[in-house]
Design a protein around this motif. Structure first.
Motif: not given
Length: 249
Positions: A23-29, A97-103, A128-139
């Motif tokens: 399960d991908p780790p999320v900063i702040g969760e 995290s890169i500022g307040d962005s989704s990157y 790497n640079i990773r981006k969170r995408l808000d689509i069908f999946f939870d993460k």
């Protein structure tokens, strides 16, 4: 020496992605320190007697705008009283995290060995640079970057040289909670050589996870790896399925 050092740390600390919940780790969760240990095993008898055991573990620490984790694993197996599996790895990653962005940006180190792929040691360092995408999946995360790899065989020959390569590192990571106690996770990498795109590696894992208690989970993993340029007499495809018991703390 490096191989022996990491093999020892795998055995004596928390035990690659083969067994740990991906399960991908999320900063702040989460806050602070957390971890997970996992054990898997199988045995068959009759026409073919085989046994296999896997140990894995992960430690994570979450800051306000960053996280760091270490994953390590070891697998050993025998068929008809002959060793046919002996591999292990350790992976350290820092995500910020890169500022307040989704990157986010990621920095990582990895070392591994695999006796039956003739790999004495394979060491990686990359970003790497990773981006969170808000689509069908939870993460859902997509990542892109570069890494440098050094791979040394058990015995250096004309057919099995030392490989020093720079590779593109692209991946997708997502998870979906299907039911309160059941979820599906996926992690897939595509890693071509920057100097020769026909030289590439693919690694992907699908996990089906069932919660037994709040801290205990049963997982079924399907792990597929493909290396377009393996060492001599080593198959390009490698598929492994495991049933794992995972404990979170």
């Amino acid at each position: 020496m490096l191989q022996k050092l990491f093999a020892t740390s795998i055995l004596f600390t928390s035990f690659s992605y083969s067994f740990i919940h991906i399960d991908p780790p999320v900063i702040g969760e989460k806050e602070g320190l957390s971890g997970e240990v996992s054990v898997s095993g199988k045995h068959s008898s009759g026409n073919n007697d085989s046994t296999a055991m896997g140990l894995a573990g992960k430690g994570e620490y979450f800051g306000n705008d960053w996280l760091v984790y270490l994953i390590a694993s070891y697998t050993y197996g025998e068929s008809n009283d002959r060793k046919d599996t002996n591999d292990g790895s350790a992976h350290l990653r820092y995500v910020h995290s890169i500022g307040d962005s989704s990157y986010d940006y990621e920095l990582f180190l990895q070392t591994e060995f695999n006796e039956f792929q003739h790999i004495k040691q394979r060491n990686l360092i990359g970003a790497n640079i990773r981006k969170r995408l808000d689509i069908f999946f939870d993460k859902f995360y997509a990542g892109l970057g570069l890494f440098y790899s050094y791979m040394e065989p058990e015995e250096v020959t004309v057919y099995d040289p030392v490989y020093k390569r720079t590779r593109i590192n692209s991946y997708l990571s997502f998870s979906k909670k299907v039911h309160q106690n059941f979820s599906v996770s996926y992690l897939g990498y595509y890693q071509p050589n920057v100097e020769d795109l026909s030289d590439y590696r693919i690694s992907q894992i699908v996990q089906f996870n069932t919660s037994i208690t709040e801290d205990l989970m049963l997982g079924f993993d399907v792990n597929h790896a493909y290396n377009a340029t393996p060492y001599y007499a080593v198959e390009k495809n490698d598929i492994r399925t495991t049933i794992n018991l995972r404990y979170k703390f």
